[in-house]
Motif scaffolding. Structure first.
Motif, mmCIF file in Angstrom:
data_model
loop_
_atom_site.group_PDB
_atom_site.id
_atom_site.type_symbol
_atom_site.label_atom_id
_atom_site.label_comp_id
_atom_site.label_asym_id
_atom_site.label_seq_id
_atom_site.Cartn_x
_atom_site.Cartn_y
_atom_site.Cartn_z
ATOM 1 N N ILE A 1 0.857 -1.185 0.000
ATOM 2 C CA ILE A 1 0.000 0.000 0.000
ATOM 3 C C ILE A 1 0.896 1.239 0.000
ATOM 4 O O ILE A 1 1.256 1.761 1.050
ATOM 5 C CB ILE A 1 -1.011 -0.006 1.173
ATOM 6 N N PRO A 2 1.309 1.683 -1.198
ATOM 7 C CA PRO A 2 2.152 2.886 -1.278
ATOM 8 C C PRO A 2 1.417 4.095 -0.716
ATOM 9 O O PRO A 2 0.197 4.240 -0.886
ATOM 10 C CB PRO A 2 2.401 3.030 -2.781
ATOM 11 N N TYR A 3 2.185 4.979 -0.070
ATOM 12 C CA TYR A 3 1.583 6.183 0.490
ATOM 13 C C TYR A 3 2.591 7.327 0.422
ATOM 14 O O TYR A 3 3.635 7.285 1.080
ATOM 15 C CB TYR A 3 1.157 5.964 1.957
ATOM 16 N N GLU A 4 2.310 8.318 -0.404
ATOM 17 C CA GLU A 4 3.097 9.544 -0.519
ATOM 18 C C GLU A 4 4.601 9.261 -0.610
ATOM 19 O O GLU A 4 5.403 9.786 0.170
ATOM 20 C CB GLU A 4 2.786 10.477 0.655
ATOM 21 N N TYR B 1 6.770 3.087 0.598
ATOM 22 C CA TYR B 1 6.312 1.783 0.138
ATOM 23 C C TYR B 1 6.092 0.883 1.348
ATOM 24 O O TYR B 1 7.041 0.388 1.953
ATOM 25 C CB TYR B 1 7.338 1.163 -0.811
ATOM 26 N N ILE B 2 4.828 0.714 1.711
ATOM 27 C CA ILE B 2 4.453 -0.125 2.844
ATOM 28 C C ILE B 2 4.033 -1.479 2.285
ATOM 29 O O ILE B 2 3.132 -1.554 1.441
ATOM 30 C CB ILE B 2 3.299 0.507 3.645
ATOM 31 N N THR C 1 3.310 -5.565 7.448
ATOM 32 C CA THR C 1 2.691 -4.307 7.875
ATOM 33 C C THR C 1 1.469 -3.993 7.027
ATOM 34 O O THR C 1 0.403 -3.647 7.552
ATOM 35 C CB THR C 1 3.703 -3.155 7.808
ATOM 36 N N ALA C 2 1.601 -4.112 5.709
ATOM 37 C CA ALA C 2 0.454 -3.880 4.829
ATOM 38 C C ALA C 2 -0.639 -4.906 5.097
ATOM 39 O O ALA C 2 -1.833 -4.583 5.092
ATOM 40 C CB ALA C 2 0.891 -3.934 3.369
ATOM 41 N N GLY C 3 -0.242 -6.161 5.350
ATOM 42 C CA GLY C 3 -1.226 -7.194 5.630
ATOM 43 C C GLY C 3 -2.019 -6.920 6.888
ATOM 44 O O GLY C 3 -3.240 -7.126 6.927
ATOM 45 N N MET C 4 -1.348 -6.433 7.934
ATOM 46 C CA MET C 4 -2.057 -6.133 9.179
ATOM 47 C C MET C 4 -2.923 -4.886 9.042
ATOM 48 O O MET C 4 -4.008 -4.808 9.634
ATOM 49 C CB MET C 4 -1.045 -6.007 10.322
ATOM 50 N N LEU C 5 -2.476 -3.914 8.251
ATOM 51 C CA LEU C 5 -3.316 -2.741 7.989
ATOM 52 C C LEU C 5 -4.577 -3.149 7.227
ATOM 53 O O LEU C 5 -5.667 -2.642 7.495
ATOM 54 C CB LEU C 5 -2.526 -1.703 7.189
#
Length: 214
Positions: free
Chosen positions: A189-192, A195-196, A200-204
């Motif tokens: 989940i890229p954000y500004e 690169y996440i 971490t992306a899975g838990m978000l």
């Protein structure tokens, strides 16, 4: 998206959803939604495999412009997941009575925020990763003001990003790669410019689905 009608506010002519800790706690008490068919990033460690138990804190911060998620950028030299964006967390120590203790201890060690500044709201579903870590995500609520004093050895940067952004399922990307003969699926989940990805992306994404209830 959950909206508190008593706290509804407008910023730059658009409504910002202000989620309360009570709403998050209630969502975490519900049975989590089952995995979807395309959730190939989710795995379960093999029965009998020696797992490394770990816990992370998913810190939600109330701000006037909306709830934020506190994240860390790990230093490049670390052996495990160096340079990646992550939640404060680490291995469970023998003296830790529960995963909440682990998550709060790691928050203090890595970011410098004491356990007394965090209100625990509940747990997200356990998250296993191929390297053998079995992670328990613990969700906590932080009310400003608080001081951040990152551990320079482990943490290159501490930053916040809007929870609202992570509650949009369309922002998540399903990706895959080949590495040392293994085929892996993961979320990103890229954000500004950041690169996440990975756990971490899975838990978000898990938080997104739990809060939406689907």
């Amino acid at each position: 998206m959950l909206i508190d009608p008593e706290m509804d506010a407008k910023t730059d002519q658009k409504t910002v959803a202000l989620i309360t800790p009570e709403q998050v706690r209630a969502a975490l008490l519900r049975p989590p939604p089952p995995p979807e068919s395309e959730d190939l990033h989710m795995i379960a460690l093999r029965e009998g495999m020696a797992a490394t138990e770990a816990a992370v804190l998913v810190p939600l911060v109330r701000r006037a412009h909306g709830v934020q998620v506190l994240l860390t950028q790990r230093t490049e030299h670390l052996r495990d997941h160096g340079g990646q964006i992550s939640f404060p967390g680490g291995r469970v120590e023998p003296e830790d009575p529960d995963r909440e203790t682990t998550a709060l201890r790691e928050m203090t060690e890595e970011v410098g925020i004491g356990a007394d500044r965090v209100t625990l709201l509940g747990r997200l579903p356990r998250y296993d990763i191929p390297s053998g870590f079995r992670i328990t995500p613990v969700v906590g609520w932080l009310e400003p003001p608080f001081d951040v004093q990152p551990d320079a050895f482990e943490v290159a940067e501490v930053f916040e990003a809007p929870l609202e952004y992570f509650l949009e399922a369309a922002h998540y990307q399903r990706r895959q790669y080949h590495f040392r003969g293994r085929h892996r699926h993961y979320l990103a989940i890229p954000y500004e410019g950041r690169y996440i990805w990975g756990a971490t992306a899975g838990m978000l994404y898990s938080l997104c689905r739990v809060i939406h209830g689907r």
